[in-house]
Design an enzyme around this catalytic site. Structure first.
Site, short mmCIF file in Angstrom:
data_model
loop_
_atom_site.label_atom_id
_atom_site.label_comp_id
_atom_site.label_asym_id
_atom_site.label_seq_id
_atom_site.Cartn_x
_atom_site.Cartn_y
_atom_site.Cartn_z
N ASP A 87 7.69 9.73 0.30
CA ASP A 87 6.41 10.18 0.42
C ASP A 87 6.44 11.31 1.13
O ASP A 87 7.27 11.40 2.18
CB ASP A 87 5.54 8.97 1.04
CG ASP A 87 4.06 9.39 0.58
OD1 ASP A 87 3.50 8.91 -0.64
OD2 ASP A 87 3.27 10.02 1.37
N ARG B 244 8.62 -3.32 -5.87
CA ARG B 244 7.76 -3.23 -4.75
C ARG B 244 7.37 -4.55 -3.97
O ARG B 244 7.34 -4.53 -2.73
CB ARG B 244 6.48 -2.37 -5.33
CG ARG B 244 5.63 -1.98 -3.85
CD ARG B 244 4.40 -1.09 -4.57
NE ARG B 244 3.30 -0.59 -3.64
CZ ARG B 244 2.59 -1.49 -3.00
NH1 ARG B 244 2.78 -2.90 -3.21
NH2 ARG B 244 1.84 -1.01 -2.13
N ARG C 198 5.42 11.37 -10.08
CA ARG C 198 4.98 10.01 -9.91
C ARG C 198 5.71 8.98 -11.09
O ARG C 198 5.24 8.03 -11.34
CB ARG C 198 3.83 9.78 -9.69
CG ARG C 198 2.93 9.93 -8.42
CD ARG C 198 2.94 9.28 -7.53
NE ARG C 198 2.46 9.91 -6.22
CZ ARG C 198 1.44 9.63 -5.64
NH1 ARG C 198 0.47 9.00 -6.28
NH2 ARG C 198 1.19 10.16 -4.57
N TYR D 111 -3.41 15.69 6.19
CA TYR D 111 -3.43 14.37 6.57
C TYR D 111 -3.33 14.00 7.99
O TYR D 111 -3.79 13.18 8.51
CB TYR D 111 -2.38 13.71 5.76
CG TYR D 111 -2.61 13.32 4.33
CD1 TYR D 111 -3.41 12.58 3.75
CD2 TYR D 111 -2.19 14.52 3.52
CE1 TYR D 111 -3.47 12.39 2.36
CE2 TYR D 111 -2.51 14.53 2.08
CZ TYR D 111 -3.17 13.37 1.56
OH TYR D 111 -3.47 13.32 0.13
N ARG E 238 3.37 2.60 -10.16
CA ARG E 238 2.86 1.30 -10.45
C ARG E 238 2.39 1.04 -12.10
O ARG E 238 2.06 -0.05 -12.28
CB ARG E 238 1.51 1.10 -9.59
CG ARG E 238 1.68 0.92 -8.10
CD ARG E 238 0.49 1.26 -7.43
NE ARG E 238 0.13 2.63 -7.24
CZ ARG E 238 -0.75 3.15 -6.56
NH1 ARG E 238 -1.62 2.27 -5.82
NH2 ARG E 238 -1.07 4.32 -6.55
#
Ligand SMILES: Cc1c2[nH]c(c1CCC(=O)O)Cc1[nH]c(c(CCC(=O)O)c1C)Cc1[nH]c(c(CCC(=O)O)c1C)Cc1[nH]c(c(C)c1CCC(=O)O)C2
Length: 343
Positions: free
Chosen positions: A74, A37, A24, A151, A28
């Site tokens: 992703d 973003r 990652r 998921y 952020r």
């Protein structure tokens, strides 16, 4: 032989300083990521806009000079390309249309159609292979079938992957059919990334740790082994990293059983244990606790040195044990990189 340090470590070379990148690493915690973003509007638009996805991939390379860049995308883009709707709830995480019946598995798109959705990802890889510094390795990735299935079955993330475990016991046939569909599509997806310029691929099995006993063999080891064998048949010599997160004892022999060149370690195992039991059979990646990127200071320096020291006598790629979190301080990342490189 390539002079890229990550490729050398993946071939088993013991380097005086381990190459380093970070899960990652585009994220952020970086103000420049948040700006790009915002420009993209939302996370999925960022993933599907090649210029912007390439831009955020490059940001941590410019800032820290990491030895590898990981494609910005992703693990949920592949299941989305198979048909189910995907969206992200702000502050909560991913949501996905569920796949829990044989009819739903049969209704998934054929793997030949995934590229219609995923072609922007391949374009991002092409841009990156032109723009990255020549010493930086480009890593492509996908989720491993079990993690992607959790998921698809629950329609969201969950702490215990309960819905996937329930389907696995109640309707093994449907569950296995879903794993097979994901496995085959993943081979084609990763193969396209390699054709576009990815030099290494990594399989993220974030929830491998919740598979126990024979289930671990059947749904973490076997699908990973199948993907690796199929990729190697198409791309001889392709280096592959497997991340069966929280596998514990399951890390032992994982590389041999799956054909992976490197096993990525989470930080629930100590580097000393992993050096003795996992690194003995090949390259390892890891495994500083990501919390140090939040807390910093002397503990960060001490624990970083400990990881480097423990893995010094074998092939090693320095990384965190899991992704860096949004509350991390970019200065702490700089301190980690400096400590790995300068002692
Ligand atoms: C389980 C999983 C996902 N995605 C991924 C995994 C496996 C690894 C792991 O266990 O962390 C993998 C992933 N996700 C992302 C990457 C890009 C490459 C990288 O920098 O490592 C990679 C390799 C970007 C991302 N994927 C996501 C973000 C944050 C999105 C944002 O900008 O709002 C990023 C940078 C969103 C995402 N994507 C996913 C979740 C659960 C979430 C929400 C949680 C969160 O917000 O951190 C699914």
């Amino acid at each position: 032989m390539s002079d890229k340090t990550i490729l050398r470590a993946l071939k088993g070379e013991v380097l005086p300083t381990p190459p380093i990148w970070m899960m990652r690493q585009a994220g952020r915690y970086l103000p420049e990521y948040r700006a790009t973003r915002a420009q993209a509007g939302d996370f999925l638009s960022l993933c599907y806009t090649p210029d912007l996805a390439a831009e955020v991939t490059l940001q941590p390379i410019r800032r820290y000079g990491f030895d590898a860049a990981i494609l910005f995308a992703d693990i949920l883009l592949l299941p989305q390309a198979l048909g189910p709707k995907l969206w992200f709830e702000t502050g909560e995480g991913p949501r996905m249309e569920t796949t829990t019946t044989m009819a739903a598995v049969k209704a998934l798109k054929s793997k030949d159609l995934i590229h219609e959705t995923l072609s922007p990802v391949y374009e991002t890889v092409r841009i990156l292979s032109r723009e990255l510094p020549r010493e930086t390795t480009l890593i492509g990735f996908a989720g491993a079938p079990w993690t992607v299935a959790t998921y698809m079955i629950a329609g969201r993330g969950s702490k215990d992957q309960g819905a996937a475990h329930a389907l696995k016991s109640a309707d093994r046939e449907t569950f296995s059919a879903l794993i097979d569909v994901i496995t085959e599509a993943t081979v084609d997806y990763l193969s396209e990334q390699v054709k576009a310029g990815a030099e290494v691929v990594k399989l993220f099995d974030s929830w491998a740790g919740s598979l126990k006993g024979a289930d671990f063999e059947d749904f973490a080891v076997k699908p990973t082994a199948r993907i690796i064998a199929a990729l190697r048949a198409r791309h001889p010599g392709l280096p592959i990293i497997a991340f069966p997160r929280e596998a514990g004892q399951g890390y032992i022999g994982f590389a041999r059983k799956t054909g992976a060149d490197c096993v990525a370690l989470d930080n629930s195992v100590t580097p000393e244990w992993a050096a003795a039991h996992v690194q003995v059979s090949g390259c390892v990646q890891g495994n500083l606790a990501p919390e140090h990127m939040v807390t910093g200071g002397e503990a960060l320096v001490r624990e970083t040195r400990k990881v480097v020291e423990a893995f010094r006598n074998g092939p090693h790629i320095f990384n965190l044990g899991h992704g860096i979190t949004p509350d991390a301080d970019p200065e702490n990342v700089a301190l980690m990189v400096q400590t790995v490189r300068n002692g």
